[in-house]
Design a protein around this motif. Sequence first.
Motif: not given
Length: 283
Positions: A4-10, A30-33, A43-48
């Motif tokens: 989630g944090e990486a998505l906001r930064d991107a 992000m989905a491709d990653l 579902l992956f927002t809090d995934t490290a």
Amino acid sequence: MTAGEALRDAEARLGQAGVDSPQADAEWLMADLLSCSRSELPLFTDTALSVDQQTRLATRVERRFRREPLHHILGTAHFFGYEFQVTGDVLIPRPETERLVELAVAFLESLPHPSVHDLGTGSGCIAVALAKRCPKANVIASDLSEAALRLAKRNAESLEALGQVAFRHADGLDALAKGEQVDLILSNPPYIPSGEIDALQPEVRDHDPCLALDGGPDGLRFYRMLAAEGRSRLNRGGRLMAEFGDGQEQSVAKLFREANWLDVEIADDLSGRPRIVIASAGQ
């Protein structure tokens, strides 16, 4: 760092670059990653993210920041329900062009053994999609670019259409042998006026092949060729269908009418804009 944090930064980074859809592009990357769909991202927002994942994402975001097309980064694009490989050697398939395939399928369905020439095949998206939807059709796909033809062949192979599509390296209608005729000529030719290419978005100007963009001084070079020579390459009752650019419908239709085609129509694309000329050869 979480997804989630990486998505906001991107998204913020792409917004700084002036990308038209920073949120959507960040989500695609992000989905491709994460090997998931965009709808599954919450579902992956809090995934490290691992260090390797963070590095891979940062590299891709920077490529998009420099305005490299999203689909070049992902390596694929969807067209007519099929996934095509794309590179900088070809134009990225566009949803607007799906209407061209729809019109072609509707015309060919009534023919027992239809033959088609896809002129300027690029990624092969038109030829392959048509072959998949019209199993009876024999399709000739031609291009002046050998790199484009290699990619188109790979797409045909991956989509199990290689036996139905013949690839020919040739310029325009020279792909057809002397006296060879088909039932349908399809094309999405270059239609950008030469003087307007430098003003295009960086994704197009700097990354699409100029060969697939430059339509000559007024953008109509290839339509003149198709109007003048296309009818002799069609069987009786055959048709030619070609995509054109915004605002070109009157000029393109005029070329075909002045060349004495039996019937000339203009069809809209899926967004309701005039996009396709349909010219009939007559009986």
